[in-house]
Scaffold this active site. Sequence first.
Site, PDB file in Angstrom:
ATOM      1  N   GLY A  14       0.822  -1.215   0.000  1.00 17.31           N
ATOM      2  CA  GLY A  14       0.000   0.000   0.000  1.00 17.31           C
ATOM      3  C   GLY A  14       0.850   1.257   0.000  1.00 17.31           C
ATOM      4  NE  ARG A 100     -14.785   6.801  14.883  1.00 22.36           N
ATOM      5  CZ  ARG A 100     -13.516   6.987  14.556  1.00 22.36           C
ATOM      6  NH1 ARG A 100     -13.197   7.395  13.345  1.00 22.36           N
ATOM      7  NH2 ARG A 100     -12.557   6.764  15.427  1.00 22.36           N
ATOM      8  CD  GLN A 114      -3.315  -7.983  10.514  1.00 22.23           C
ATOM      9  OE1 GLN A 114      -2.920  -6.991  11.116  1.00 22.23           O
ATOM     10  NE2 GLN A 114      -3.387  -8.023   9.198  1.00 22.23           N
ATOM     11  N   GLY A 132      -2.797   1.295  11.061  1.00 18.67           N
ATOM     12  CA  GLY A 132      -4.080   1.277  10.350  1.00 18.67           C
ATOM     13  C   GLY A 132      -5.211   1.798  11.221  1.00 18.67           C
ATOM     14  CG  ASN A 133      -6.314   5.650  11.145  1.00 21.49           C
ATOM     15  OD1 ASN A 133      -5.817   5.651  12.263  1.00 21.49           O
ATOM     16  ND2 ASN A 133      -5.916   6.458  10.179  1.00 21.49           N
ATOM     17  CG  HIS A 189      -4.426   8.633  14.830  1.00 19.48           C
ATOM     18  ND1 HIS A 189      -3.735   9.793  14.586  1.00 19.48           N
ATOM     19  CD2 HIS A 189      -4.685   8.099  13.610  1.00 19.48           C
ATOM     20  CE1 HIS A 189      -3.584   9.942  13.272  1.00 19.48           C
ATOM     21  NE2 HIS A 189      -4.153   8.924  12.668  1.00 19.48           N
TER      22      HIS A 189
END
Length: 328
Positions: A14, A100, A114, A132-133, A189
């Site tokens: 990416g 969201r 993961q 990653g968000n 974040h």
Amino acid sequence: MKAPVRVAVTGAAGQIGYALLFRIASGEMLGKDQPVILQLLELPIEKAQAALKGVMMELEDCAFPLLAGMVGTDDAEVAFKDVDIALLVGSRPRGPGMERKDLLLANAEIFTAQGAALNKVAKRDVKVLVVGNPANTNAYIAMKSAPDLDPKNFTAMLRLDHNRALSQLSAKLGKPVAGIEKLAVWGNHSPTMYPDYRFATADGASVGDAINDQEWNASTFIPTVGKRGAAIIEARGLSSAASAANAAIDHIRDWVLGTNGKWVTMGVPSDGSYGIPEGVMFGFPVTTENGKYTIVKDLPIDDFSQKYIDKTLAELEEERSGVAHLLG
């Protein structure tokens, strides 16, 4: 020559991965005397695997002296096998019409898997950084999915917010970023995070005294830092990738090599400091030494700051409750 360090990167083909891998392989993250083996994960989709192959060809063509080996795979257990450091960059981006909440659930699936793979095959002292968000909640999910690993192994990236805040202060003061210390960024974040320069110094002098403008703080500084990612998308048509990769390198380098007493911001599981409930993945000012971070303690929190901290905590609590049913 030192033994190579195994570094896993997800979402390796990416935009952020592409901005990150060459800098890791050149020694910018772990030092110019530290060989690395890159273990790269991409989606089990033909196009993604082909792109990964192309990136690996380019890495080969750089002939980096420190690049001791590479693995490219679509299997998390292969990518995370015996890794010392894992950069979880790949995440599901927000698509058109996606709430969201939908984004949270789509990513929860990825980071549960993961976390479980890290739990099974990574080194027991693996250092995990989630880029990653939504980064804080993704890191929380991965941590909760890896019960055999120390929760302190898991962190979320707030260094981009920290660096953005540094650069805004530098511009306001007309002072180089290198001289600015004791900046803190609190919370998630997201646009709710709270960049806080109340304790900061520039070349040893108080930043708060030098700026002395609460109106600028509340109506310019805090929103500029909070909405910087959106401003970059607006200007570039793409999200911030090189600056995110740079922040990831800063975060890992400082965690591994130490900050010599300087404050940096990391998203870490709360130990109850500042009234943040234990286990919430929250941005705090930290110092690092010998591969361990310590939250900076006992800073006074005024009413203005408390309001911002409460707001970003409420958002994190809401995200956490949105995925609680998946974590048992």
